[in-house]
Design a protein around this motif. Structure first.
Motif, PDB file in Angstrom:
ATOM      1  N   ILE A 176       3.075   2.883   3.351  1.00 56.16           N
ATOM      2  CA  ILE A 176       3.507   1.892   3.639  1.00 56.16           C
ATOM      3  C   ILE A 176       4.846   1.937   2.896  1.00 56.16           C
ATOM      4  CG2 ILE A 176       2.888  -1.003   3.159  1.00 56.16           C
ATOM      5  CD1 ILE A 176       0.070  -0.156   3.548  1.00 56.16           C
ATOM      6  N   THR A 177       5.645   1.467   3.970  1.00 60.37           N
ATOM      7  CA  THR A 177       6.590   0.903   3.363  1.00 60.37           C
ATOM      8  C   THR A 177       7.180  -0.428   3.672  1.00 60.37           C
ATOM      9  OG1 THR A 177       8.115   3.214   2.924  1.00 60.37           O
ATOM     10  CG2 THR A 177       9.514   1.165   2.997  1.00 60.37           C
ATOM     11  N   VAL A 178       7.746  -1.128   2.218  1.00 59.42           N
ATOM     12  CA  VAL A 178       8.317  -3.008   2.612  1.00 59.42           C
ATOM     13  C   VAL A 178       9.239  -2.916   2.344  1.00 59.42           C
ATOM     14  CG1 VAL A 178       7.727  -5.245   1.638  1.00 59.42           C
ATOM     15  CG2 VAL A 178       6.366  -3.294   1.596  1.00 59.42           C
ATOM     16  N   LEU A 179      10.319  -3.904   3.794  1.00 59.63           N
ATOM     17  CA  LEU A 179      11.228  -3.429   3.373  1.00 59.63           C
ATOM     18  C   LEU A 179      11.556  -5.971   3.106  1.00 59.63           C
ATOM     19  CD1 LEU A 179      13.143  -2.069   6.497  1.00 59.63           C
ATOM     20  CD2 LEU A 179      13.672  -1.386   4.699  1.00 59.63           C
ATOM     21  N   ARG A 180      12.594  -6.074   2.757  1.00 56.33           N
ATOM     22  CA  ARG A 180      12.360  -7.687   3.177  1.00 56.33           C
ATOM     23  C   ARG A 180      14.365  -8.028   3.052  1.00 56.33           C
ATOM     24  NH1 ARG A 180       9.329  -9.481  -1.599  1.00 56.33           N
ATOM     25  NH2 ARG A 180      11.202  -9.804  -2.956  1.00 56.33           N
ATOM     26  N   ASP A 181      14.258  -8.532   3.438  1.00 55.29           N
ATOM     27  CA  ASP A 181      16.184  -8.968   3.242  1.00 55.29           C
ATOM     28  C   ASP A 181      16.445  -8.082   3.647  1.00 55.29           C
ATOM     29  OD1 ASP A 181      15.951 -12.275   3.254  1.00 55.29           O
ATOM     30  OD2 ASP A 181      15.483 -11.226   0.853  1.00 55.29           O
ATOM     31  N   GLY A 182      16.481  -6.768   4.070  1.00 51.08           N
ATOM     32  CA  GLY A 182      17.110  -5.662   4.374  1.00 51.08           C
ATOM     33  C   GLY A 182      17.356  -5.053   3.145  1.00 51.08           C
ATOM     34  N   LYS A 183      16.368  -5.390   2.197  1.00 59.68           N
ATOM     35  CA  LYS A 183      16.592  -4.274   1.262  1.00 59.68           C
ATOM     36  C   LYS A 183      15.343  -3.469   1.302  1.00 59.68           C
ATOM     37  CE  LYS A 183      19.780  -6.281  -1.644  1.00 59.68           C
ATOM     38  NZ  LYS A 183      19.655  -8.053  -1.616  1.00 59.68           N
ATOM     39  N   THR A 184      14.726  -1.839   1.198  1.00 60.72           N
ATOM     40  CA  THR A 184      13.668  -1.729   0.525  1.00 60.72           C
ATOM     41  C   THR A 184      12.960  -2.456  -0.781  1.00 60.72           C
ATOM     42  OG1 THR A 184      14.861   0.345   1.258  1.00 60.72           O
ATOM     43  CG2 THR A 184      12.429   0.876   1.096  1.00 60.72           C
ATOM     44  N   VAL A 185      11.957  -2.537  -0.413  1.00 58.95           N
ATOM     45  CA  VAL A 185      11.112  -3.458  -1.985  1.00 58.95           C
ATOM     46  C   VAL A 185      10.577  -1.742  -2.207  1.00 58.95           C
ATOM     47  CG1 VAL A 185       9.598  -4.660  -2.633  1.00 58.95           C
ATOM     48  CG2 VAL A 185      11.280  -5.570  -1.058  1.00 58.95           C
ATOM     49  N   ALA A 186       9.481  -1.445  -1.448  1.00 55.07           N
ATOM     50  CA  ALA A 186       8.847  -0.122  -2.266  1.00 55.07           C
ATOM     51  C   ALA A 186       8.031   0.237  -1.596  1.00 55.07           C
ATOM     52  CB  ALA A 186       8.086  -0.973  -2.740  1.00 55.07           C
ATOM     53  N   SER A 187       8.072   1.556  -1.849  1.00 55.56           N
ATOM     54  CA  SER A 187       6.607   2.702  -0.605  1.00 55.56           C
ATOM     55  C   SER A 187       5.531   2.889  -1.508  1.00 55.56           C
ATOM     56  CB  SER A 187       7.306   3.917  -0.053  1.00 55.56           C
ATOM     57  OG  SER A 187       8.212   3.954   0.638  1.00 55.56           O
ATOM     58  N   TYR A 188       4.339   2.742  -0.878  1.00 57.45           N
ATOM     59  CA  TYR A 188       3.071   2.787  -1.231  1.00 57.45           C
ATOM     60  C   TYR A 188       2.477   4.174  -0.274  1.00 57.45           C
ATOM     61  CZ  TYR A 188       3.788  -0.830  -5.012  1.00 57.45           C
ATOM     62  OH  TYR A 188       4.618  -1.809  -5.673  1.00 57.45           O
ATOM     63  N   ALA A 189       1.428   4.995  -0.928  1.00 62.17           N
ATOM     64  CA  ALA A 189       0.431   5.153  -0.754  1.00 62.17           C
ATOM     65  C   ALA A 189      -0.766   4.357  -0.798  1.00 62.17           C
ATOM     66  CB  ALA A 189      -0.541   5.804  -0.862  1.00 62.17           C
ATOM     67  N   LYS A 190      -1.364   4.643   0.791  1.00 58.55           N
ATOM     68  CA  LYS A 190      -1.937   3.649   1.050  1.00 58.55           C
ATOM     69  C   LYS A 190      -2.816   2.584   0.342  1.00 58.55           C
ATOM     70  CE  LYS A 190      -5.444   3.784   4.356  1.00 58.55           C
ATOM     71  NZ  LYS A 190      -5.499   3.979   5.822  1.00 58.55           N
ATOM     72  N   LYS A 191      -3.909   3.536  -0.186  1.00 56.13           N
ATOM     73  CA  LYS A 191      -4.330   3.055  -1.712  1.00 56.13           C
ATOM     74  C   LYS A 191      -4.061   3.119  -2.697  1.00 56.13           C
ATOM     75  CE  LYS A 191      -4.787   8.283  -2.676  1.00 56.13           C
ATOM     76  NZ  LYS A 191      -3.300   8.769  -1.443  1.00 56.13           N
ATOM     77  N   GLU A 192      -3.182   2.696  -3.000  1.00 48.90           N
ATOM     78  CA  GLU A 192      -2.575   1.534  -3.970  1.00 48.90           C
ATOM     79  C   GLU A 192      -2.548   0.698  -3.590  1.00 48.90           C
ATOM     80  OE1 GLU A 192       0.645   5.040  -5.990  1.00 48.90           O
ATOM     81  OE2 GLU A 192       1.578   4.172  -4.461  1.00 48.90           O
ATOM     82  N   LEU A 193      -2.349   0.078  -2.736  1.00 51.07           N
ATOM     83  CA  LEU A 193      -2.612  -1.405  -2.141  1.00 51.07           C
ATOM     84  C   LEU A 193      -3.657  -2.239  -1.537  1.00 51.07           C
ATOM     85  CD1 LEU A 193       1.007  -0.543   0.095  1.00 51.07           C
ATOM     86  CD2 LEU A 193       0.963  -2.328  -2.497  1.00 51.07           C
ATOM     87  N   THR A 194      -3.257  -3.620  -2.122  1.00 48.69           N
ATOM     88  CA  THR A 194      -4.455  -4.413  -1.663  1.00 48.69           C
ATOM     89  C   THR A 194      -3.644  -5.032   0.273  1.00 48.69           C
ATOM     90  OG1 THR A 194      -4.250  -5.604  -2.925  1.00 48.69           O
ATOM     91  CG2 THR A 194      -6.017  -3.872  -3.346  1.00 48.69           C
ATOM     92  N   GLU A 195      -4.795  -5.546   0.445  1.00 45.62           N
ATOM     93  CA  GLU A 195      -3.995  -7.002   1.855  1.00 45.62           C
ATOM     94  C   GLU A 195      -2.937  -7.582   0.624  1.00 45.62           C
ATOM     95  OE1 GLU A 195      -5.714  -7.130   4.946  1.00 45.62           O
ATOM     96  OE2 GLU A 195      -5.093  -8.788   5.518  1.00 45.62           O
TER      97      GLU A 195
END
Ligand SMILES: Nc1ncnc2c1ncn2[C@@H]1O[C@H](COP(=O)(O)OP(=O)(O)OP(=O)(O)O)[C@@H](O)[C@H]1O
Ligand SMILES: [Mg+2]
Lengths: 512, 381
Positions: free
Chosen positions: A214-233
């Motif tokens: 999962i990659t997260v964008l915010r305000d036109g910038k990459t916030v971070a990329s994570y493997a799914k298991k590293e994340l919770t909703e």
């Protein structure tokens, strides 16, 4: 090697007049993965994909696109398709007047000397349809398919182009839960066949169901990329929104007052003289959020559109507002009486796309800002500014054309337009379609505030958690009838689905 | 909100708005050069303005018609019919000028109702309805004039198309226009400040006022140096102002743009599309009749072929001026400039004695070029 990057986008920066949509974004996708791209409305997801596909040709942005280790220069969409990149856009790009085979093959016709070989085309279409699990004759016209099936046709079209990287921009926004689940299964199957997939969605549950990364964008910038298991909703949401969001569905106690809106014996036929709405009765109270649930195609949109007399032929029925009978001959008379209807199709029924935010917000309330038919532009700006900030519409100015807004922000403009009419009854058809979690919860808060002021709100939604989360009472529709009624406390997804599929019917309580 | 961003977005919008003005000025410079300055002489420019009048009046209304995704191909026939009726009533029946003007306007309004009925209430495409009208009303022109030229008109009728406001009075009008403009602009500025909105910095505002005032002064000066402001030119200015106001600042105008931009959304927002389109055609019918009156007065006669082919010049003027045939976009001022561009080409090439063959070819190609430039810049901004 499964860990190899099939796609690397590095330092992508894209400017529009007045907006930096992407600011040195990095986005790397591993071969054979399903990679989710998430972020708030206007974060730049669609723009990034348009850069990838060559919609914005090389030279109109900065940064590099690398595929399988080779630097790419795309001048047109064809260039990227030749490298196996196929995008299914947020707005479906199919042609309603053509049949399935024509849609699948348009732009990629199987031809010799310019003459189309239809037999080949059919074979190709059939093969692609099988891949997506759609049992339809290639000669079926597209208009006769539901939105979900059309979505599958779009995917079939992409597959027939031999996609190595398939990009889906909010493919499930217009689908029912069942259709969405079917689509996700197909994506998982394609993954097994080695197709890499970039998946954009605001439905985080789906993202967690199928994504590898999962990659997260915010305000036109990459916030971070994570493997799914590293994340919770909840971690993901806070990455997207930039703050903690404790409760997406802010439930508040509503004080139900007297009945404000009532519909009796409502029966409507479609142009082909089929009964689409049969004998519908319901009441809405002041201070109540009434949900209407059901499968796509159950007749919910047709019901509310027919109340405004913009759809179908009414056979019987009466409408009462605050106890008085109301004769609605056109949307104008409904709006004047204090009823507002925000349609599910924002492009077709919601916005004048070539006009700016300001003019769209004021469109249904021009008389309110006019004296002797002359518009007071300062009043207009005041209202537009108010709703732009109330609804957190992300834009450089209220003079931005709505065409240039991201999907979610367009939806908010539509909402702003209807709020400005100061309705007594607000009907929202799929109000959060394509809207990010943060904005969703803002919209729920706004609805809650409106209800506290004594409005009655009707929410049509295909998203069960949403309808259970915000409504005081839920009516379930199946084939043009209400088959069940549930109070918030007793509603579960399962119960709703039972009514929605017509497995269980209940005499709907007419006394509200 | 970032100030610089706001400025940039506005900047691009403005550049686009001025492309046609820049094109007009370039055309004038080129012709002045090619004709050793004859083109730019006050006398010629005044003539040019007068030549623009008939097309400009209709183009003003055609803009709004096209904005609503409609069209009117019958304007040439309708203008001719209005003129023919007026001339017939005056020459054959001896009616006074005011009565014939009223009669012509009524003809225009009735035709507008006819068009509005079929287009708005019977949903027949405007292209077809007005193509039919183009033939029907040309037929009626032949009927009214009996195939001959009706002339001569009374002096008061001719005055509409031939008289000049005296230079002194013209100067006074010019000054009043400038004063009114400055007053309105400052009033707007005061209002915005009252509402707490940002305003352009004062020096910039003054610069803008100065430039526009000089332009107005220049245009009036050209005409005053000739013989004063031509009555018909004055009429165009007044009509353009009225329609500009309707288009930009009234509920009706707003609705027309929304209807053209997205009819479905407009309807669901409570707009009565049929009523608006009907009203527009009625107004447009009257406007077309006004143009017919001016045309007839200028020629001092009603002829069977008056206004033939006019629809093409009018539509070209609107389109060159930035009106989009897809609907929802177009400005009155743009169309007036478009009409001026078309008339300048005619006028300049006649001055140069260009072969008529080339005149058509050049005008056609310029139309194509203008629309292409418009589309190309539109995608960027
Ligand atoms: N053609 C354009 N002209 C001007 N601005 C644009 C244009 N296209 C996009 N933008 C701006 O770029 C930003 C990113 O938009 P984008 O459509 O990529 O968002 P998104 O992440 O896909 O949002 P959503 O979830 O709402 O679809 C937004 O602020 C939008 O207003
Ligand atoms: Mg998007």
């Amino acid at each position: 090697m499964p860990d190899e990057y099939i796609l690397q986008m590095e330092g992508i920066t894209k400017d529009f007049p007045g907006v930096r949509a992407l600011d040195s974004v990095t986005f790397n996708v591993k071969k054979g993965h399903i990679h989710a791209l998430v972020g708030e409305n206007g974060a730049g997801k669609s723009t990034l994909m348009k850069v990838l596909s060559g919609v914005y040709p090389s030279g109109t942005y900065q940064g590099n696109i690398v595929i399988n280790g080779e630097k790419q220069v795309f001048h047109t969409i064809k260039d990227s398709e030749n490298r196996g990149i196929v995008i299914i856009y947020q707005e479906l790009a199919l042609i309603k007047e053509l049949n399935i085979a024509e849609n699948v093959c348009v732009g990629n016709e199987v031809s010799r000397f310019g003459v189309i070989n239809w037999d080949e085309s059919f074979l190709k279409t059939e093969k692609a349809l099988k891949q997506v699990g759609l049992n339809e004759n290639p000669l079926t016209s597209l208009a006769s398919l539901g939105v979900g099936e059309q979505q599958l046709v779009a995917i079939a079209k992409a597959l027939s182009k031999e996609a190595r990287i398939l990009v889906l921009d909010e493919p499930t926004a217009t689908l029912s839960q069942e259709e969405a689940e079917r689509l996700l299964k197909i994506l998982l199957k394609l993954k097994e066949e080695g197709v890499t997939c970039i998946y954009i969605s605001h439905r985080l549950k789906e993202v967690f169901d199928i994504a590898d990364e999962i990659t997260v964008l915010r305000d036109g910038k990459t916030v971070a990329s994570y493997a799914k298991k590293e994340l919770t909703e909840s971690k993901l949401i806070s990455l997207m929104v930039g703050r903690e969001l404790i409760d997406i569905y802010p439930r508040r106690k509503h004080l139900l007052k007297e009945v404000i809106f009532e519909v009796r014996d409502w029966t409507v036929y479609n142009p082909a003289i089929n009964k689409i709405i049969s004998d519908v009765n319901f009441k809405l109270h002041k201070g109540e959020i009434l949900g209407i649930s059901g499968l796509v195609g159950a007749g919910r949109t047709e019901l509310v559109m027919s109340l405004f007399n913009v759809w179908g032929k009414k056979a019987s029925g009466n409408i009462f507002l605050e106890g008085k009978e109301l004769h609605i001959s056109n949307p104008g008379s409904a709006i004047k009486a204090g009823i507002a209807l925000a349609s599910e199709d924002r492009k077709r029924y919601g916005l004048v796309l070539n006009e700016d935010i300001k003019r769209n917000i004021s469109l249904a309330s021009l008389l309110k800002i006019a004296k002797a038919s002359i518009i007071n532009e300062n009043e207009e700006i005041k209202y537009a500014e108010k709703y732009t900030s109330d609804l957190h519409i992300k834009t450089p100015s209220i003079e931005q054309r709505t065409l240039n807004l991201s999907g979610g922000n367009q939806q908010k403009v539509v909402l702003g337009k209807w709020l400005m009419t100061m309705p007594k009854v607000l009907i929202l058809d799929e109000p959060t379609r394509g809207i990010d979690v943060g904005a969703k919860s803002e919209i729920y808060n706004i609805i809650n505030d409106l209800v506290r002021l004594g409005l009655g709100v009707i929410v049509i939604s295909s998203e069960l958690p949403e309808i259970i989360g915000i409504c005081d009472r839920i009516l379930v529709m199946h084939e043009g009838r209400f088959t069940g009624e549930l109070l918030a406390e007793e509603a579960t997804q399962e119960k709703i689905m039972n009514y929605a599929t017509g497995r269980i019917k209940e005499e709907v309580n007419q006394d509200g | 909100m970032d100030k610089k961003i706001l400025f940039n977005a506005g900047f691009f919008k403005h550049i686009r708005r001025y492309t046609m003005l820049i094109a007009l000025v370039s055309i004038w410079l080129i012709f002045s050069f090619l004709t050793d300055g004859i083109f730019i002489s006050p006398r010629n420019l005044s003539n040019l303005f007068v030549q623009t009048v008939a097309v400009a009046i209709i183009a003003i209304g055609m803009t709004l018609v096209i904005v609503t995704r409609n069209i009117d191909l019958s304007v040439g026939s309708v203008a001719a019919l209005a003129g023919a009726v007026a001339a017939f009533l005056q020459v054959k029946m001896g009616w006074p000028t005011t009565s014939v003007i009223a009669a012509a306007l009524i003809v225009g309004v009735l035709i507008g109702v006819w068009h509005g009925f079929w287009i708005a209430y019977r949903a027949v495409p405007a292209f077809i309805v007005t193509l039919a009208s183009m033939m029907v009303f040309r037929g009626l022109v032949l009927g009214v004039t009996n195939g001959t030229t009706i002339a001569p008109l009374s002096d008061s009728f001719k005055a509409i198309g031939q008289s000049y406001v005296s230079p002194h009075l013209s100067a006074l009008i010019g000054i009043l226009v400038i004063v009114a403009y400055i007053f309105l602009d400052f009033n707007r500025r005061r209002q915005r400040i009252k509402y707490g909105f940002k305003v352009t910095r004062l020096p910039l505002e003054v610069l803008k006022l100065f430039l526009i005032s000089s332009a107005i002064a220049g245009i009036f000066a050209i005409m005053i140096f000739n013989r004063g402001v031509h009555c018909a030119v004055l009429l165009v200015m007044v009509l353009a102002l009225i329609f500009y106001f309707i288009a930009e600042h009234t509920v009706f105008g707003r609705q027309l743009y929304a209807i053209g931009g997205n009819p479905d959304a407009a309807e669901l927002s409570g707009l009565n599309i049929k009523k608006s389109v009907m009203l527009l055609y009625v107004i447009f019918g009257a406007l077309t009749a006004v143009s017919g009156l001016v045309l007839t007065a200028r020629l001092n006669a009603a002829t069977t072929s008056a206004g033939q082919g006019m629809e093409l010049d009018v539509i070209a003027a609107a389109v060159i001026g930035g009106t989009s045939l897809m609907g929802g976009e177009g400005t009155i001022i743009g169309s007036v400039i478009g009409a001026l561009i078309m008339a300048s080409l005619d006028n300049g090439m006649s001055l140069m004695n260009t072969n008529i063959t080339y005149q058509y070819i050049i005008k056609g190609l310029i139309l194509l070029l203008a629309v292409w430039v418009d589309i190309a810049t539109r995608n960027k901004a």
